[in-house]
Write a protein that holds these residues in place. Structure first.
Motif, PDB file in Angstrom:
ATOM      1  N   GLU A 332       0.826  -1.208   0.000  1.00 11.40           N
ATOM      2  CA  GLU A 332       0.000   0.000   0.000  1.00 11.40           C
ATOM      3  C   GLU A 332       0.862   1.261   0.000  1.00 11.40           C
ATOM      4  N   GLU A 335       2.266   1.743  -3.470  1.00  8.80           N
ATOM      5  CA  GLU A 335       1.200   2.238  -4.339  1.00  8.80           C
ATOM      6  C   GLU A 335       1.001   3.740  -4.126  1.00  8.80           C
ATOM      7  N   ARG A 340       5.653   1.307  -7.131  1.00  6.55           N
ATOM      8  CA  ARG A 340       5.394  -0.099  -7.404  1.00  6.55           C
ATOM      9  C   ARG A 340       5.688  -0.345  -8.893  1.00  6.55           C
TER      10      ARG A 340
END
Length: 341
Positions: A332, A335, A340
């Protein structure tokens, strides 16, 4: 307790499932009564109330004030035995080892970019640790210790941290990191709250903060004879009449408070009961109270120590759960940061 703490307790009681606690200890020696009354008792209480409890054995952080981590394996195993004896249930709590969760430690890098050097320099807990460090100079790990603790708390999105008074500045750093990350990259982390224990600061046998490194602590695993010897050697003062006055009589008051906590009584009443009987009577009272209080914990610890492979099984299960959570959080974070690939 403050109004804020009472409100927090009300929310925990009403909706325990809304809270995840991250707490833990450095494996630098056996846990002591300061740990128990400052945070361990709260951990067990919260776990039994239905709060999700995550406990880190912070083996990497042993190096904050030591050149090497000596006898780490038996110390970690002893720490976990202390947890179990104090009432933590490994089937309901995640007990894991810091070095076994690489995704957690990877969070330290982006978190360091969110805190300034002056903010770290002003942290009073770091200042105190540095003052009592055995090292001639301060390592980067010591200096950035609060950011590492922020990663410990936030990797599992912990939103409640049971601490002693002296650890409040570290929680504030974590709150700062969470807010700044969310402002810069988007909402990923909760802003955790601190929950103070019943005895935020318990004094040791020399009248200063109880600490493993200062040699003034009564270990949870100490025998009855060892406990009696430590208390016999505790500092008092020249006034024979026993009173509870932490400001002017820290040594005597620290012993009175210790007895009061173990007896679940008011410290003023404990002091009044002893009165003019003097320091010898005070020390007898403290010794009897502490040994009676610790007896069930010592018995549980001895029983757990006889179970082959128990500690390793607790570690393996906790490490697996912590890794799954940390991997998801790091995903997360990547992201949110656009890293990523």
């Amino acid at each position: 307790m403050t109004t804020q703490t009472l409100s927090l307790e009300d929310r925990i009681a009403a909706r325990p499932g809304d809270f995840r606690v991250l707490t833990g200890d450095r494996p630098t020696g056996p846990l002591h009564l300061g740990h128990y009354f400052g945070t361990l008792r709260n951990r067990a209480r919260l776990q039994h109330s239905g709060v999700d409890l995550v406990v880190v054995v912070a083996d990497y952080q042993v190096l904050t004030d030591r050149d090497v981590a000596e006898r780490l394996v038996p110390t970690v195993e002893g720490l976990i035995l202390d947890y179990l004896a104090a009432g933590l249930d490994p089937d309901r709590a995640t007990i894991f080892t810091h070095s076994a969760v690489p995704a957690l430690n990877q969070l330290v890098l982006p978190f360091l970019s969110l805190v300034s050097v002056p903010e770290l320099q002003r942290n009073p807990t770091v200042k105190d640790e540095i003052a009592h460090s055995r090292q001639s100079s301060v390592s980067g790990l010591m200096f950035t210790y609060p950011v590492h603790q922020a990663a410990d708390i936030l990797f599992c999105k912990g939103n409640l941290v049971p601490v002693g008074q002296d650890q409040l500045p570290h929680v504030e750093v974590t709150r700062t990191v969470a807010r700044r990350f969310n402002e810069r990259y988007g909402p990923v982390f909760p802003v955790p709250e601190a929950l103070l224990g019943a005895a935020p600061l318990l004094l040791g046998t020399d009248g200063t903060k109880m600490s493993k490194s200062r040699g003034n602590a009564i270990a949870l695993s100490a025998t009855a004879d060892e406990t009696a010897r430590l208390i016999r050697g505790a500092r008092t003062d020249a006034d024979r009449h026993i009173t509870f006055d932490p400001q002017t009589r820290p040594e005597v008051s620290g012993l009175v408070q210790l007895a009061a906590l173990c007896l679940d009584e008011d410290p003023h009443q404990v002091a009044a009961t002893i009165g003019a009987a003097g320091a010898a009577a005070l020390k007898r009272t403290v010794t009897e109270a502490v040994n009676e209080f610790l007896a069930p914990m010592r018995a549980r610890r001895a029983a757990y120590a006889q179970e082959p492979g128990l500690v390793r099984d607790v570690q393996r299960a906790g490490n697996a759960r912590a890794n799954a959570v940390a991997d998801q959080t790091l995903l997360e974070v990547r992201e949110a940061m656009g890293t990523r690939y």
